[in-house]
Motif scaffolding. Structure first.
Motif, PDB file in Angstrom:
ATOM      1  N   GLU A  80       0.761  -1.312  -0.001  1.00 32.83           N
ATOM      2  CA  GLU A  80       0.084   0.138   0.061  1.00 32.83           C
ATOM      3  C   GLU A  80       0.877   1.339  -0.126  1.00 32.83           C
ATOM      4  O   GLU A  80       1.626   1.525   0.935  1.00 32.83           O
ATOM      5  CB  GLU A  80      -0.967   0.102   1.273  1.00 32.83           C
ATOM      6  N   LEU A  81       0.728   2.121  -1.016  1.00 34.36           N
ATOM      7  CA  LEU A  81       1.874   2.993  -1.365  1.00 34.36           C
ATOM      8  C   LEU A  81       1.202   4.448  -1.017  1.00 34.36           C
ATOM      9  O   LEU A  81      -0.306   4.595  -1.279  1.00 34.36           O
ATOM     10  CB  LEU A  81       2.302   3.225  -2.775  1.00 34.36           C
ATOM     11  N   PRO A  82       1.930   5.359  -0.394  1.00 38.40           N
ATOM     12  CA  PRO A  82       1.703   6.825  -0.090  1.00 38.40           C
ATOM     13  C   PRO A  82       1.083   7.280  -1.504  1.00 38.40           C
ATOM     14  O   PRO A  82       2.060   7.377  -2.290  1.00 38.40           O
ATOM     15  CB  PRO A  82       2.416   7.451   0.764  1.00 38.40           C
ATOM     16  N   CYS A  83       0.388   8.262  -1.498  1.00 35.58           N
ATOM     17  CA  CYS A  83       0.125   9.043  -2.707  1.00 35.58           C
ATOM     18  C   CYS A  83       1.426   9.888  -3.122  1.00 35.58           C
ATOM     19  O   CYS A  83       1.898  10.838  -2.155  1.00 35.58           O
ATOM     20  CB  CYS A  83      -1.055   9.915  -2.548  1.00 35.58           C
ATOM     21  N   TRP A  84       1.849   9.818  -4.184  1.00 38.13           N
ATOM     22  CA  TRP A  84       3.254  10.798  -4.506  1.00 38.13           C
ATOM     23  C   TRP A  84       2.813  11.570  -5.391  1.00 38.13           C
ATOM     24  O   TRP A  84       1.851  11.750  -6.358  1.00 38.13           O
ATOM     25  CB  TRP A  84       4.205   9.660  -4.943  1.00 38.13           C
ATOM     26  N   GLN A  85       3.604  12.668  -5.598  1.00 35.00           N
ATOM     27  CA  GLN A  85       3.597  13.938  -6.370  1.00 35.00           C
ATOM     28  C   GLN A  85       4.484  14.256  -7.398  1.00 35.00           C
ATOM     29  O   GLN A  85       4.417  14.773  -8.422  1.00 35.00           O
ATOM     30  CB  GLN A  85       3.361  15.176  -5.484  1.00 35.00           C
ATOM     31  N   GLN A  86       5.577  13.580  -7.141  1.00 29.87           N
ATOM     32  CA  GLN A  86       6.725  13.830  -8.169  1.00 29.87           C
ATOM     33  C   GLN A  86       7.790  12.614  -8.172  1.00 29.87           C
ATOM     34  O   GLN A  86       7.886  11.766  -7.199  1.00 29.87           O
ATOM     35  CB  GLN A  86       7.392  15.048  -7.933  1.00 29.87           C
ATOM     36  N   ILE A  87       8.308  12.455  -9.351  1.00 30.38           N
ATOM     37  CA  ILE A  87       9.418  11.489  -9.194  1.00 30.38           C
ATOM     38  C   ILE A  87      10.856  12.162  -9.624  1.00 30.38           C
ATOM     39  O   ILE A  87      10.836  13.007 -10.475  1.00 30.38           O
ATOM     40  CB  ILE A  87       9.287  10.393 -10.608  1.00 30.38           C
ATOM     41  N   GLN A  88      11.789  11.534  -8.917  1.00 31.16           N
ATOM     42  CA  GLN A  88      13.031  12.373  -9.139  1.00 31.16           C
ATOM     43  C   GLN A  88      14.207  11.402  -9.469  1.00 31.16           C
ATOM     44  O   GLN A  88      14.209  10.141  -8.768  1.00 31.16           O
ATOM     45  CB  GLN A  88      13.558  12.958  -7.878  1.00 31.16           C
ATOM     46  N   LEU A  89      14.915  11.459 -10.328  1.00 24.88           N
ATOM     47  CA  LEU A  89      16.153  10.867 -10.739  1.00 24.88           C
ATOM     48  C   LEU A  89      17.446  11.611 -10.197  1.00 24.88           C
ATOM     49  O   LEU A  89      17.783  12.655 -10.497  1.00 24.88           O
ATOM     50  CB  LEU A  89      16.370  10.622 -12.214  1.00 24.88           C
ATOM     51  N   LYS A  90      18.272  10.773  -9.218  1.00 24.28           N
ATOM     52  CA  LYS A  90      19.250  11.680  -8.520  1.00 24.28           C
ATOM     53  C   LYS A  90      20.458  10.953  -9.202  1.00 24.28           C
ATOM     54  O   LYS A  90      20.987   9.899  -8.534  1.00 24.28           O
ATOM     55  CB  LYS A  90      19.207  11.555  -6.931  1.00 24.28           C
ATOM     56  N   GLU A 131      -6.450   2.276 -18.531  1.00 21.15           N
ATOM     57  CA  GLU A 131      -5.621   1.756 -17.083  1.00 21.15           C
ATOM     58  C   GLU A 131      -5.679   2.645 -16.018  1.00 21.15           C
ATOM     59  O   GLU A 131      -5.307   2.234 -14.850  1.00 21.15           O
ATOM     60  CB  GLU A 131      -4.284   1.146 -17.643  1.00 21.15           C
ATOM     61  N   ASP A 132      -5.843   3.754 -16.223  1.00 17.82           N
ATOM     62  CA  ASP A 132      -5.980   4.894 -15.493  1.00 17.82           C
ATOM     63  C   ASP A 132      -4.676   4.926 -14.187  1.00 17.82           C
ATOM     64  O   ASP A 132      -4.840   4.846 -13.022  1.00 17.82           O
ATOM     65  CB  ASP A 132      -7.367   4.943 -14.384  1.00 17.82           C
ATOM     66  N   LYS A 133      -3.466   5.030 -14.769  1.00 16.24           N
ATOM     67  CA  LYS A 133      -2.147   5.069 -13.738  1.00 16.24           C
ATOM     68  C   LYS A 133      -1.686   6.429 -13.451  1.00 16.24           C
ATOM     69  O   LYS A 133      -2.414   7.416 -14.084  1.00 16.24           O
ATOM     70  CB  LYS A 133      -1.225   4.303 -14.721  1.00 16.24           C
ATOM     71  N   ASP A 134      -0.971   6.567 -12.702  1.00 19.03           N
ATOM     72  CA  ASP A 134      -0.397   8.069 -12.124  1.00 19.03           C
ATOM     73  C   ASP A 134       0.587   8.576 -12.964  1.00 19.03           C
ATOM     74  O   ASP A 134       0.735   9.701 -13.287  1.00 19.03           O
ATOM     75  CB  ASP A 134       0.093   7.820 -10.656  1.00 19.03           C
ATOM     76  N   LEU A 135       1.429   7.628 -13.779  1.00 20.20           N
ATOM     77  CA  LEU A 135       2.540   8.098 -14.556  1.00 20.20           C
ATOM     78  C   LEU A 135       2.304   7.482 -16.049  1.00 20.20           C
ATOM     79  O   LEU A 135       2.006   6.317 -16.115  1.00 20.20           O
ATOM     80  CB  LEU A 135       3.860   7.707 -14.207  1.00 20.20           C
ATOM     81  N   TYR A 136       2.353   8.427 -17.014  1.00 21.84           N
ATOM     82  CA  TYR A 136       2.274   7.833 -18.519  1.00 21.84           C
ATOM     83  C   TYR A 136       3.374   8.208 -19.254  1.00 21.84           C
ATOM     84  O   TYR A 136       3.892   9.344 -19.240  1.00 21.84           O
ATOM     85  CB  TYR A 136       0.988   8.605 -19.216  1.00 21.84           C
ATOM     86  N   VAL A 137       3.997   7.084 -20.194  1.00 21.63           N
ATOM     87  CA  VAL A 137       5.257   7.406 -20.806  1.00 21.63           C
ATOM     88  C   VAL A 137       4.834   6.910 -22.102  1.00 21.63           C
ATOM     89  O   VAL A 137       4.571   5.721 -22.470  1.00 21.63           O
ATOM     90  CB  VAL A 137       6.509   6.716 -20.159  1.00 21.63           C
ATOM     91  N   PHE A 138       5.293   7.761 -23.121  1.00 18.34           N
ATOM     92  CA  PHE A 138       4.716   7.518 -24.343  1.00 18.34           C
ATOM     93  C   PHE A 138       6.010   7.869 -25.330  1.00 18.34           C
ATOM     94  O   PHE A 138       6.773   8.808 -25.415  1.00 18.34           O
ATOM     95  CB  PHE A 138       3.873   8.560 -25.064  1.00 18.34           C
ATOM     96  N   ASP A 139       6.745   6.617 -25.889  1.00 19.49           N
ATOM     97  CA  ASP A 139       7.822   6.793 -26.631  1.00 19.49           C
ATOM     98  C   ASP A 139       7.412   6.921 -28.153  1.00 19.49           C
ATOM     99  O   ASP A 139       7.241   5.787 -28.957  1.00 19.49           O
ATOM    100  CB  ASP A 139       8.830   5.407 -26.323  1.00 19.49           C
ATOM    101  N   GLU A 140       7.891   8.050 -28.743  1.00 15.83           N
ATOM    102  CA  GLU A 140       7.403   8.441 -30.011  1.00 15.83           C
ATOM    103  C   GLU A 140       6.044   8.020 -30.699  1.00 15.83           C
ATOM    104  O   GLU A 140       5.902   7.245 -31.639  1.00 15.83           O
ATOM    105  CB  GLU A 140       8.634   7.908 -31.065  1.00 15.83           C
ATOM    106  N   TRP A 141       4.925   8.221 -29.720  1.00 12.80           N
ATOM    107  CA  TRP A 141       3.568   7.431 -29.962  1.00 12.80           C
ATOM    108  C   TRP A 141       3.224   8.007 -31.414  1.00 12.80           C
ATOM    109  O   TRP A 141       2.495   7.504 -32.309  1.00 12.80           O
ATOM    110  CB  TRP A 141       2.602   7.900 -28.916  1.00 12.80           C
ATOM    111  N   ALA A 142       3.310   9.486 -31.591  1.00  6.00           N
ATOM    112  CA  ALA A 142       2.745  10.012 -32.445  1.00  6.00           C
ATOM    113  C   ALA A 142       3.577   9.976 -34.118  1.00  6.00           C
ATOM    114  O   ALA A 142       3.298  10.558 -35.162  1.00  6.00           O
ATOM    115  CB  ALA A 142       2.668  11.474 -32.419  1.00  6.00           C
TER     116      ALA A 142
END
Length: 547
Positions: A333-343, A485-496
């Motif tokens: 069970e995860l806490p609601c998150w607001q951002q992703i950071q790559l460090k 699927e209604d996810k929190d993060l969407y990543v599209f690789d050259e979809w268009a």
């Protein structure tokens, strides 16, 4: 052999009962010859009865007790062998499913970069060809044990008749079995080589199917590809298999004749040096004739075991390469998150190219659209796979708010992410979506219309009527699934990249803003600079580094 341990572990009780029934049948076989011999006179070839024939069901039967014992043994052998083989067949089918299930689990729990390195041709070959050969080899063991029990019992009978003849026959059979191993060893080498070539051919299959459009437009490419990468490999496989089959077939035929060679040596050579009575000679020759088939069966099973062993080793090699992620599979069970950071994140491919992306620092926030841009080979797709948790960073950390991703929580955070990469797979069934909700179904049908897929597909009972669409239509259908699927993060690789102007506009000006409005974090790898104004931030990569 290791494959037998797999066979035993799968259903130990059934395998034990099957083996016991099979061995019992083999032991009962031993009793048939003495019963037949007991009905022969001292003069070879003359049948006699020690009393008047008995009558049963209107038929005259000599030596009724012996006849009754003989046919009773035949009936028991028939029942024991049939039940043993039926049980073994059920275990074999179940083992096939269990081995494949284990392979499915191994594949699904392996890191993406490991699967990419192994390659789908090798994995598919293992799922199909190797699993079948392993099970075939394992299922040969019980019948071979029946044959071994039969041979052992008959040899014991020879020992009772004449111990000197017993040692002579054992020596003759031993020489035959040892000499039989020479062609078997050679055949095994050829089979190993043929199995390696099948992996190469599998890659060629992919090329001729997936590259059909390109081959249609270039005759020289098509002719060279078919000649050099398909027919050349096919020719090698053919010649290697012919050599293997020639050697193994010769070996198997030689194995079938070993018993007869022993009979010939006994009848034409041994009797000139040792005294053997006619009754003993007849009994021993009958036994050797009888065990010729079991001996041949034992030796014929050896190539099957060898093939199974080759496939088992290939499967173990793939298992050794499939390093488990060692991640905690249970969803937390995860806490609601607001951002992703790559460090200070880097990722290095463990191959001959050893391309390195990073070190990279970046932040992706919910309710924002992030464009990642850069040329081919700039590292943007690599970093995006780190963002989606498909790649575990070589160095550095990925954090969802203040929670650092590690082996214990990576699978749980993956469940909040959706991605469409260039090599996406389109499932025909919508999994993991509450299709009982009328609003969900209404949304699906609305998206089908918005993406101009009505008339091309139908959605009924949780399944799309087809996924055999054009590249652009398939990608739009993948987009529909991703939105649902209604996810929190969407990543599209050259979809268009392969969409016409109308659907590019729908993607950039309708879909992405809607996701942003819903508070999703959106990352789009894109070259469409006319829509860059829609991004909240643009991140550019060059030679693996953010610039």
């Amino acid at each position: 052999m290791k494959i037998m341990s797999e066979f035993g572990k799968n259903a130990p009780n059934k395998v034990f009962i099957s083996l016991m029934l099979g061995v019992s049948a083999g032991i009962l076989y031993v009793g048939l010859i003495p019963l037949v011999l007991s009905s022969l006179d001292e003069l070879p070839g003359i049948m006699y009865t020690d009393s008047a024939p008995a009558e049963l069901f209107g038929y005259q039967i000599s030596n009724l007790p012996i006849a009754f014992a003989f046919f009773s043994l035949c009936l028991l052998i028939l029942i024991f062998r049939t039940v043993s083989q039926i049980m073994l067949t059920a275990v074999s089918l179940n083992l096939t499913m269990k081995v494949r299930e284990n392979l499915y689990q191994r594949v699904s729990s392996s890191p993406i970069d490991v699967l990419e390195k192994i390659g789908s041709p090798r994995i598919i070959n293992t799922m199909t060809m190797d699993v079948r050969r392993i099970v075939d080899g394992a299922s040969m063991a019980p019948p071979m044990l029946v044959s071994l029990a039969t041979v052992a019992g008959m040899m014991f009978y020879i020992w009772i008749e004449n111990s000197k003849v017993f040692y002579f026959v054992c020596s003759a059979l031993l020489v035959g079995v040892i000499s039989y191993q020479i062609p078997i060893f050679i055949g095994r080498k050829y089979m190993l080589r043929a199995r390696e070539l099948m992996d190469e051919l599998q890659e060629g299959f992919r090329g001729v199917i997936l590259g059909a459009k390109e081959l249609k437009l270039n005759r020289k490419k098509k002719d060279n590809f078919i000649k050099d990468e398909l027919l050349a490999v096919e020719s090698k496989i053919e010649s290697t298999n012919i050599r293997a089959e020639t050697v193994l077939t010769s070996a198997m035929n030689y194995g079938d004749m070993i018993g007869f060679f022993a009979i010939g040596l006994l009848a034409f050579v041994y009797v000139n040096y040792e005294q053997v009575s006619n009754s003993e000679l007849i009994a021993i020759i009958m036994i050797l004739l009888y065990i010729s088939s079991p001996v041949g069966a034992i030796l014929s099973a050896i190539p099957v075991f060898i093939s199974a062993n080759v496939s088992y080793k290939r499967m173990e090699e793939i298992y050794a390469e499939m390093v488990d992620e060692d991640s905690f599979d249970e969803e937390l069970e995860l806490p609601c998150w607001q951002q992703i950071q790559l460090k200070n994140v880097t990722y290095t491919y463990n191959d001959e190219h050893a391309f390195k992306a990073g070190p990279v620092d970046l932040t992706i926030k919910k309710g924002q659209i992030t464009f990642i841009v850069g040329g081919n080979g700039s590292g943007k797709s690599t970093i995006s796979k780190v963002i989606t948790q498909h790649y575990y960073p070589t160095t550095g950390h990925v954090c969802f708010d203040d929670v650092q991703i590690n082996r214990s929580n990576i699978n749980s955070y993956r469940q909040t992410i959706c991605s469409i990469y260039s090599d996406y797979y389109l499932f025909k069934t919508l999994h993991g979506i509450d299709l009982q909700c009328p609003k969900v179904n209404a949304k699906i049908h609305q998206l089908i219309k918005d993406l101009a897929l009505d008339g091309k597909i139908k959605f009924e009972n949780g399944r799309f009527s087809t996924t055999k669409l054009s590249d652009g239509q398939r990608r739009r259908l993948a987009l529909l699934v991703a939105v649902m699927e209604d996810k929190d993060l969407y990543v599209f690789d050259e979809w268009a990249a392969d969409q016409d102007a109308v659907f590019r506009k729908v993607f950039y000006e309708q879909i992405l803003p809607e996701l942003k409005q819903k508070g999703k974090a959106v990352v789009a790898i894109s070259h469409d600079d006319r829509y860059f104004h829609l991004a909240d931030q643009i991140i550019k990569f060059e030679s693996g580094l953010r610039v």
